[in-house]
Design a protein around this motif. Structure first.
Motif, PDB file in Angstrom:
ATOM      1  N   GLY A   9       0.822  -1.202   0.000  1.00 33.69           N
ATOM      2  CA  GLY A   9       0.000   0.000   0.000  1.00 33.69           C
ATOM      3  C   GLY A   9       0.856   1.252   0.000  1.00 33.69           C
ATOM      4  O   GLY A   9       2.083   1.191   0.102  1.00 33.69           O
ATOM      5  N   ARG A  38     -12.187  -3.774   0.278  1.00 31.90           N
ATOM      6  CA  ARG A  38     -11.698  -2.471   0.723  1.00 31.90           C
ATOM      7  C   ARG A  38     -12.745  -1.794   1.589  1.00 31.90           C
ATOM      8  O   ARG A  38     -13.945  -2.056   1.452  1.00 31.90           O
ATOM      9  CB  ARG A  38     -11.313  -1.583  -0.453  1.00 31.90           C
ATOM     10  CG  ARG A  38     -12.463  -1.171  -1.360  1.00 31.90           C
ATOM     11  CD  ARG A  38     -11.920  -0.448  -2.591  1.00 31.90           C
ATOM     12  NE  ARG A  38     -12.987   0.004  -3.467  1.00 31.90           N
ATOM     13  CZ  ARG A  38     -12.782   0.548  -4.658  1.00 31.90           C
ATOM     14  NH1 ARG A  38     -11.545   0.699  -5.128  1.00 31.90           N
ATOM     15  NH2 ARG A  38     -13.814   0.951  -5.396  1.00 31.90           N
ATOM     16  N   THR A  91      -9.383   5.255  -2.700  1.00 32.30           N
ATOM     17  CA  THR A  91      -8.750   5.397  -1.392  1.00 32.30           C
ATOM     18  C   THR A  91      -9.505   4.593  -0.342  1.00 32.30           C
ATOM     19  O   THR A  91     -10.722   4.739  -0.177  1.00 32.30           O
ATOM     20  CB  THR A  91      -8.706   6.877  -0.978  1.00 32.30           C
ATOM     21  OG1 THR A  91      -7.862   7.589  -1.886  1.00 32.30           O
ATOM     22  CG2 THR A  91      -8.176   7.032   0.436  1.00 32.30           C
ATOM     23  N   VAL A  93      -8.690   1.245   3.025  1.00 29.46           N
ATOM     24  CA  VAL A  93      -7.863   0.147   3.522  1.00 29.46           C
ATOM     25  C   VAL A  93      -8.245  -1.089   2.713  1.00 29.46           C
ATOM     26  O   VAL A  93      -9.426  -1.429   2.623  1.00 29.46           O
ATOM     27  CB  VAL A  93      -8.099  -0.091   5.021  1.00 29.46           C
ATOM     28  CG1 VAL A  93      -7.353  -1.344   5.478  1.00 29.46           C
ATOM     29  CG2 VAL A  93      -7.656   1.126   5.835  1.00 29.46           C
ATOM     30  N   TYR A  94      -7.247  -1.727   2.148  1.00 29.34           N
ATOM     31  CA  TYR A  94      -7.476  -2.915   1.332  1.00 29.34           C
ATOM     32  C   TYR A  94      -7.116  -4.148   2.156  1.00 29.34           C
ATOM     33  O   TYR A  94      -6.019  -4.220   2.731  1.00 29.34           O
ATOM     34  CB  TYR A  94      -6.637  -2.856   0.059  1.00 29.34           C
ATOM     35  CG  TYR A  94      -7.234  -1.934  -0.968  1.00 29.34           C
ATOM     36  CD1 TYR A  94      -7.217  -0.554  -0.783  1.00 29.34           C
ATOM     37  CD2 TYR A  94      -7.844  -2.438  -2.125  1.00 29.34           C
ATOM     38  CE1 TYR A  94      -7.789   0.304  -1.713  1.00 29.34           C
ATOM     39  CE2 TYR A  94      -8.408  -1.590  -3.057  1.00 29.34           C
ATOM     40  CZ  TYR A  94      -8.385  -0.224  -2.846  1.00 29.34           C
ATOM     41  OH  TYR A  94      -8.962   0.621  -3.770  1.00 29.34           O
ATOM     42  N   GLN A 118      -3.161   0.352   3.694  1.00 28.38           N
ATOM     43  CA  GLN A 118      -3.773   1.632   3.321  1.00 28.38           C
ATOM     44  C   GLN A 118      -3.341   2.023   1.908  1.00 28.38           C
ATOM     45  O   GLN A 118      -2.143   2.018   1.584  1.00 28.38           O
ATOM     46  CB  GLN A 118      -3.353   2.728   4.296  1.00 28.38           C
ATOM     47  CG  GLN A 118      -3.873   4.113   3.949  1.00 28.38           C
ATOM     48  CD  GLN A 118      -5.374   4.223   4.117  1.00 28.38           C
ATOM     49  OE1 GLN A 118      -5.924   3.804   5.135  1.00 28.38           O
ATOM     50  NE2 GLN A 118      -6.054   4.799   3.124  1.00 28.38           N
ATOM     51  N   THR A 120      -3.926   5.314  -0.571  1.00 26.57           N
ATOM     52  CA  THR A 120      -4.414   6.687  -0.647  1.00 26.57           C
ATOM     53  C   THR A 120      -4.089   7.250  -2.023  1.00 26.57           C
ATOM     54  O   THR A 120      -2.924   7.231  -2.439  1.00 26.57           O
ATOM     55  CB  THR A 120      -3.785   7.572   0.433  1.00 26.57           C
ATOM     56  OG1 THR A 120      -4.052   6.999   1.724  1.00 26.57           O
ATOM     57  CG2 THR A 120      -4.363   8.973   0.386  1.00 26.57           C
TER      58      THR A 120
END
Length: 123
Positions: A9, A38, A91, A93-94, A118, A120
């Motif tokens: 990430g 996500r 954007t 959290v995956y 994360q 972004t």
């Protein structure tokens, strides 16, 4: 005990690319389905993509089709999510997830989860 560890990430500008990795350990995964989900702040967890370790079944959310590619490396027990043409709305959290059996798009169907990475995307 199944363990899933995400990596890759970060922060990227709109239009850029990132590749997420999910390293799986703890058992033989040949019968498993692996999913990427996500979750953005204040929103529900949503399906992104999934793949069967044995191959043949892949699924993508409409919002990422043509931009994201899921793949696996059986020798490394790792699943990847290549994300291209990223948008600010990507954007989140995956999270990597695993379940033994059929591929599903509902997060409730998955039994094992990683800690999340994360992503972004700035405009």
């Amino acid at each position: 005990q199944v363990q899933l560890v995400e990596s890759g990430g970060g922060l990227v500008q709109a239009g850029g690319s990132l590749r997420l990795s999910c390293a799986a350990s703890g058992r033989t995964f040949i019968t498993y389905a692996m999913g990427w989900f996500r979750q953005a702040p204040g929103k529900e967890r949503e399906f992104v993509s999934a793949i069967r370790w044995s191959g043949g079944s892949i699924s993508y959310a409409d919002s990422v089709k043509g931009r994201f590619t899921i793949s696996r490396d059986n020798a490394k027990n790792t699943v990847y999510l290549q994300m291209n043409s990223l948008k600010p709305e990507d954007t989140a959290v995956y999270l990597c997830a695993a379940r033994d059996g059929t591929l599903y798009t509902s997060p409730a169907r998955y039994d094992y989860w990683g800690q999340g990475a994360q992503v972004t995307v700035s405009s």
